[in-house]
Design a protein around this motif. Sequence first.
Motif, short mmCIF file in Angstrom:
data_model
loop_
_atom_site.label_atom_id
_atom_site.label_comp_id
_atom_site.label_asym_id
_atom_site.label_seq_id
_atom_site.Cartn_x
_atom_site.Cartn_y
_atom_site.Cartn_z
N THR A 56 5.00 -2.93 9.20
CA THR A 56 4.62 -4.42 8.83
C THR A 56 4.05 -3.93 7.02
N PHE A 57 4.06 -2.78 7.44
CA PHE A 57 2.62 -2.68 5.78
C PHE A 57 3.94 -2.69 5.08
N LYS A 58 5.28 -1.96 5.17
CA LYS A 58 6.18 -2.08 4.55
C LYS A 58 6.63 -2.95 4.13
N ARG A 59 7.35 -3.96 5.55
CA ARG A 59 7.84 -5.69 5.11
C ARG A 59 6.31 -6.38 3.71
N VAL A 60 5.02 -6.25 4.34
CA VAL A 60 4.34 -6.69 3.53
C VAL A 60 4.67 -6.29 1.85
N GLU A 61 5.32 -5.01 1.30
CA GLU A 61 4.79 -4.57 0.39
C GLU A 61 5.94 -5.04 -0.39
N VAL A 62 7.65 -5.16 0.90
CA VAL A 62 8.91 -6.16 -0.28
C VAL A 62 8.70 -7.69 -0.17
N GLU A 63 6.81 -7.79 0.46
CA GLU A 63 7.35 -9.59 0.20
C GLU A 63 6.46 -9.45 -0.46
#
Length: 126
Positions: A33-40
């Motif tokens: 989830t944290f990775k998705r936030v950083e990607v977005e």
Amino acid sequence: MQPSVPSPLPDDLVLPSLELRQAVEVVCERDRTFKRVEVEAGALKVRQWPPGFASLVRIIVGQQLSSKAARAIFERLTQLIELTPNHWVNCSDLSLKQAGLSQAKIATCQRLAEAILTHQLSLEAM
């Protein structure tokens, strides 16, 4: 002369140190989830202020406030006094309240100034 402490504006954001970047990568590996936030949202950027009492006051002022409100209060403070421990301990609570500080923030900064002045805290060692 007052210490130079820039207000936190979007262009104050810089890339983090290598150590912090590595820590973010570890968190991203452990939490998708944290990775998705950083990607977005894009790569983490941080604010950097020069070390010293004035920057610590700026951080305390900004706690639980919007950036806009914190910036306005901090600007009033810098117009009121030179942000050094000596000047802080000699400034009246009433003046600090009129600049927009809560009693809790005044007390926190007062304790910080006193700790520096009595050598209980060394900003240089930090």
